[in-house]
Design an enzyme around this catalytic site. Structure first.
Site, PDB file in Angstrom:
ATOM      1  N   ASN A   9       0.877  -1.173   0.000  1.00 26.67           N
ATOM      2  CA  ASN A   9       0.000   0.000   0.000  1.00 26.67           C
ATOM      3  C   ASN A   9       0.913   1.221   0.000  1.00 26.67           C
ATOM      4  OD1 ASN A   9      -1.764   2.076   0.453  1.00 26.67           O
ATOM      5  ND2 ASN A   9      -2.333   1.450   2.536  1.00 26.67           N
ATOM      6  N   LYS A  11       0.199   4.220  -0.210  1.00 28.79           N
ATOM      7  CA  LYS A  11      -0.411   5.426   0.377  1.00 28.79           C
ATOM      8  C   LYS A  11      -0.149   6.617  -0.574  1.00 28.79           C
ATOM      9  CE  LYS A  11      -0.054   3.295   4.850  1.00 28.79           C
ATOM     10  NZ  LYS A  11       0.058   3.438   6.299  1.00 28.79           N
ATOM     11  N   HIS A  95      -9.461   1.663   5.059  1.00 31.24           N
ATOM     12  CA  HIS A  95      -8.160   1.831   5.716  1.00 31.24           C
ATOM     13  C   HIS A  95      -8.340   2.788   6.901  1.00 31.24           C
ATOM     14  CE1 HIS A  95      -4.029   2.824   6.549  1.00 31.24           C
ATOM     15  NE2 HIS A  95      -3.697   1.726   5.897  1.00 31.24           N
ATOM     16  N   GLU A  97      -6.594   5.101   7.965  1.00 26.42           N
ATOM     17  CA  GLU A  97      -6.324   6.514   7.654  1.00 26.42           C
ATOM     18  C   GLU A  97      -7.562   7.172   7.050  1.00 26.42           C
ATOM     19  OE1 GLU A  97      -2.700   5.762   5.508  1.00 26.42           O
ATOM     20  OE2 GLU A  97      -1.719   5.276   7.408  1.00 26.42           O
ATOM     21  N   GLU A 167      -5.398  -4.428  10.733  1.00 19.90           N
ATOM     22  CA  GLU A 167      -4.363  -3.412  10.921  1.00 19.90           C
ATOM     23  C   GLU A 167      -4.638  -2.661  12.218  1.00 19.90           C
ATOM     24  OE1 GLU A 167      -2.444  -2.397   6.825  1.00 19.90           O
ATOM     25  OE2 GLU A 167      -3.958  -0.917   7.326  1.00 19.90           O
ATOM     26  N   GLY A 173       2.554   2.664  10.817  1.00 18.32           N
ATOM     27  CA  GLY A 173       3.521   3.741  10.624  1.00 18.32           C
ATOM     28  C   GLY A 173       4.201   4.182  11.907  1.00 18.32           C
ATOM     29  N   SER A 212       3.481  -1.749  10.400  1.00 17.25           N
ATOM     30  CA  SER A 212       4.927  -1.809  10.639  1.00 17.25           C
ATOM     31  C   SER A 212       5.554  -3.169  10.322  1.00 17.25           C
ATOM     32  CB  SER A 212       5.258  -1.377  12.076  1.00 17.25           C
ATOM     33  OG  SER A 212       4.840  -0.042  12.282  1.00 17.25           O
TER      34      SER A 212
HETATM   35  P1  13P Z   1       3.106   0.690   7.670  1.00 15.55           P
HETATM   36  O1  13P Z   1       3.586  -0.655   7.131  1.00 15.55           O
HETATM   37  O2  13P Z   1       3.840   1.835   7.120  1.00 15.55           O
HETATM   38  O3  13P Z   1       3.020   0.656   9.157  1.00 15.55           O
HETATM   39  O4  13P Z   1       1.607   0.856   7.146  1.00 15.55           O
HETATM   40  C1  13P Z   1       0.718  -0.194   7.302  1.00 15.55           C
HETATM   41  C2  13P Z   1      -0.507   0.106   6.544  1.00 15.55           C
HETATM   42  O5  13P Z   1      -1.265   0.980   6.909  1.00 15.55           O
HETATM   43  C3  13P Z   1      -0.756  -0.643   5.315  1.00 15.55           C
HETATM   44  O6  13P Z   1      -2.018  -0.402   4.805  1.00 15.55           O
END
Ligand code: 13P
Length: 251
Positions: A9, A11, A95, A97, A167, A173, A212
């Site tokens: 992903n 982002k 997601h 976010e 997640e 992150g 992560s």
């Molecule tokens: P990270 O791997 O950067 O923690 O992000 C995870 C994520 O949100 C994948 O969709």
């Protein structure tokens, strides 16, 4: 045990000039890994580039969001038919976010999930609790509520053509990964929860872990019985790291 599925992903990252090298390196590396499945979910403007670079490879691609309506006066939004035009296979929905920064509710996520399935693409539906919710001991309740809206709208059998990504919000992150045992516990809960409603299918349900994941912790996560792969953020932006994670998912 099913094949592991590793999804990048990106982002809101990427640049026309860098994507080509990244995708080519990932595709070359993946060509040597026949026992793992892989996809990348890129920003909308890079779908054409991704399609043209990956169309002759084993790697699938998709988007990170979609609007729930088929078309219309929704300035700035993207419909699932447009994603189909670029041969996307997957769309991430819900997601954290999007839930937290853009206020997407469980109902809206379920509507997006429905739109993706109606267009015959596969939703990758994200679920997960915040740190506060984990500390309050309500992780399972939160995840069950997130799944419930989809079950209400589409029926539990809709998960037969979907992927679930667990997640934990506190692990995204932050460099703070759930331990393999913590992740396994929630994955097992999700599988049992779906099995309770759709017996006979749950073993085939693909449940990814995200938060992560990196080259050093992927293997220990992927050896957990209910973790079927990973949804990778930051580490999907560097070919070497992403390939190491894919390699950890090889049978
Ligand atoms: P990270 O791997 O950067 O923690 O992000 C995870 C994520 O949100 C994948 O969709």
């Amino acid at each position: 045990m099913q094949r592991k599925f590793i999804v990048g992903n990106w982002k809101m990252n990427g640049a026309l000039t860098n994507n080509e090298a990244l995708l080519k390196e990932v595709a070359n590396g993946l060509a040597q890994m026949p026992t793992v499945d892989c996809a990348v979910c890129v920003p909308f403007p890079y779908l054409a580039q991704t399609q043209s670079l990956l169309r002759d490879t084993s790697i699938k691609w998709g988007a990170q969001n979609v609007h729930q309506a088929n078309n219309g006066a929704y300035t700035g939004e993207v419909a699932v038919s447009m994603l189909r035009d670029f041969d996307c296979d997957y769309v991430i929905v819900g997601h954290s976010e999007r839930r937290h920064l853009y206020g997407e509710s469980n109902l809206l996520v379920a509507e997006k999930f429905a739109a993706v399935q109606e267009a015959e693409l596969l939703p990758i539906m994200c679920v997960g609790e915040t740190l506060e919710q984990r500390e309050a001991g309500i992780t399972e309740m939160v995840v069950a509520e997130q799944l419930a809206e989809v079950i209400k709208l589409r029926g539990v059998q809709s998960f037969r053509t979907a992927v679930i990504a667990y997640e934990p919000v506190w692990a995204i992150g932050t460099g703070k990964t759930a331990t393999p045992e913590q992740a396994q516990e929630v994955h097992a809960f999700i599988r049992k929860h779906i099995a309770g409603l759709d017996e006979g299918f749950s073993q085939a349900l693909c449940i990814l872990y995200g938060g992560s994941v990196n080259a050093s912790n992927a293997a220990e996560l992927f050896c957990m019985p209910d973790i079927d792969g990973g949804l990778i953020g930051g580490a999907s932006l560097a070919a070497k790291d992403f390939l190491a994670i894919c390699n950890a998912g090889q049978k």
